[in-house]
Design a protein around this motif. Sequence first.
Motif, PDB file in Angstrom:
ATOM      1  N   ALA A 237     -42.568  70.376 -78.411  1.00 30.84           N
ATOM      2  CA  ALA A 237     -42.033  71.745 -78.480  1.00 30.84           C
ATOM      3  C   ALA A 237     -42.662  72.511 -79.636  1.00 30.84           C
ATOM      4  CB  ALA A 237     -40.516  71.708 -78.620  1.00 30.84           C
ATOM      5  N   ASN A 238     -42.787  71.858 -80.777  1.00 29.36           N
ATOM      6  CA  ASN A 238     -43.334  72.542 -81.949  1.00 29.36           C
ATOM      7  C   ASN A 238     -44.822  72.835 -81.810  1.00 29.36           C
ATOM      8  OD1 ASN A 238     -40.939  72.756 -83.446  1.00 29.36           O
ATOM      9  ND2 ASN A 238     -41.108  70.626 -84.073  1.00 29.36           N
TER      10      ASN A 238
ATOM     11  N   SER B 268     -41.444  78.102 -87.553  1.00 32.74           N
ATOM     12  CA  SER B 268     -40.578  77.163 -86.828  1.00 32.74           C
ATOM     13  C   SER B 268     -41.362  75.927 -86.382  1.00 32.74           C
ATOM     14  CB  SER B 268     -39.959  77.862 -85.613  1.00 32.74           C
ATOM     15  OG  SER B 268     -39.120  76.987 -84.918  1.00 32.74           O
ATOM     16  N   ALA B 269     -42.600  76.130 -85.978  1.00 34.62           N
ATOM     17  CA  ALA B 269     -43.430  75.005 -85.538  1.00 34.62           C
ATOM     18  C   ALA B 269     -43.825  74.108 -86.701  1.00 34.62           C
ATOM     19  CB  ALA B 269     -44.690  75.531 -84.850  1.00 34.62           C
TER      20      ALA B 269
ATOM     21  N   GLU C 158     -33.694  74.453 -82.142  1.00 30.72           N
ATOM     22  CA  GLU C 158     -33.171  73.101 -81.979  1.00 30.72           C
ATOM     23  C   GLU C 158     -33.938  72.305 -80.936  1.00 30.72           C
ATOM     24  OE1 GLU C 158     -28.672  72.709 -82.547  1.00 30.72           O
ATOM     25  OE2 GLU C 158     -28.951  74.894 -82.318  1.00 30.72           O
ATOM     26  N   LEU C 159     -34.744  72.962 -80.107  1.00 28.94           N
ATOM     27  CA  LEU C 159     -35.615  72.240 -79.182  1.00 28.94           C
ATOM     28  C   LEU C 159     -36.669  71.441 -79.945  1.00 28.94           C
ATOM     29  CD1 LEU C 159     -36.117  74.995 -76.475  1.00 28.94           C
ATOM     30  CD2 LEU C 159     -34.813  72.864 -76.222  1.00 28.94           C
ATOM     31  N   GLY C 160     -37.021  71.939 -81.142  1.00 26.29           N
ATOM     32  CA  GLY C 160     -38.026  71.259 -81.959  1.00 26.29           C
ATOM     33  C   GLY C 160     -37.465  70.686 -83.243  1.00 26.29           C
ATOM     34  N   GLU C 161     -36.134  70.571 -83.330  1.00 26.72           N
ATOM     35  CA  GLU C 161     -35.524  70.077 -84.569  1.00 26.72           C
ATOM     36  C   GLU C 161     -35.975  68.664 -84.884  1.00 26.72           C
ATOM     37  OE1 GLU C 161     -31.258  70.236 -83.940  1.00 26.72           O
ATOM     38  OE2 GLU C 161     -31.246  68.308 -82.933  1.00 26.72           O
TER      39      GLU C 161
ATOM     40  N   ILE D 258     -37.289  77.017 -71.232  1.00 26.32           N
ATOM     41  CA  ILE D 258     -36.554  76.452 -70.089  1.00 26.32           C
ATOM     42  C   ILE D 258     -36.975  74.998 -69.849  1.00 26.32           C
ATOM     43  CG2 ILE D 258     -36.252  76.593 -67.575  1.00 26.32           C
ATOM     44  CD1 ILE D 258     -36.417  79.693 -67.939  1.00 26.32           C
ATOM     45  N   TYR D 259     -38.275  74.736 -69.917  1.00 26.71           N
ATOM     46  CA  TYR D 259     -38.771  73.385 -69.682  1.00 26.71           C
ATOM     47  C   TYR D 259     -38.234  72.402 -70.727  1.00 26.71           C
ATOM     48  CZ  TYR D 259     -41.845  69.363 -69.588  1.00 26.71           C
ATOM     49  OH  TYR D 259     -42.316  68.081 -69.563  1.00 26.71           O
TER      50      TYR D 259
END
Length: 180
Positions: free
Chosen positions: A48-49, A87-88, A36-39, A18-19
């Motif tokens: 984010a990652n 993902s990270a 996609e928050l960490g793309e 959410i943040y």
Amino acid sequence: MIIVLLYAIIIFLVAGIIYFASKSPHYSHLKHTISELGEDGAVNSRAANLGLFLPAGLLLILFGLLNSGNTNIRGLAICLGVGYLVSALFPCDPGSPLYGSARQTIHNIGGFIEYGGGIYFLNKSRHLLLTPGFIEPQWLIGFLVICIVLASLPGFKLRGLFQRIVELVLFGQLLWLSCR
């Protein structure tokens, strides 16, 4: 006592998603995937990652390793953790396409481990799953497969919604199985 760790992980993930979504211009929970928050190139990709996906992945793996109960709970938690960890370490290409760079391919393999492995371990635990009385566990698993397919289609306008449904079910079932 270990269940407290799982609650903390879930709260941490939800709050973080959410943040970071609130800090990303034009991001939509309905349209965009969590990755996609960490793309690559996202406004807060590094934060984010490294600040959300990495610790969440490591904590989920730790939860799985510390869980001395059901091996299916352990497997489900580790698969979820591997998905967030990959993902990270291998952020998706912009828009998280099915095909792209080598990094995107590894990212997608992490997603397959998370979702494919998650479904595998849910299926192995299907007699223990929390399902409404009118839905058989195999129907829930089939529904998850459909949601994963829809979430993997880059042009689909509700892919974020369907990914979140999958995440909700996987984490909800992990919580349910861990409390039994």
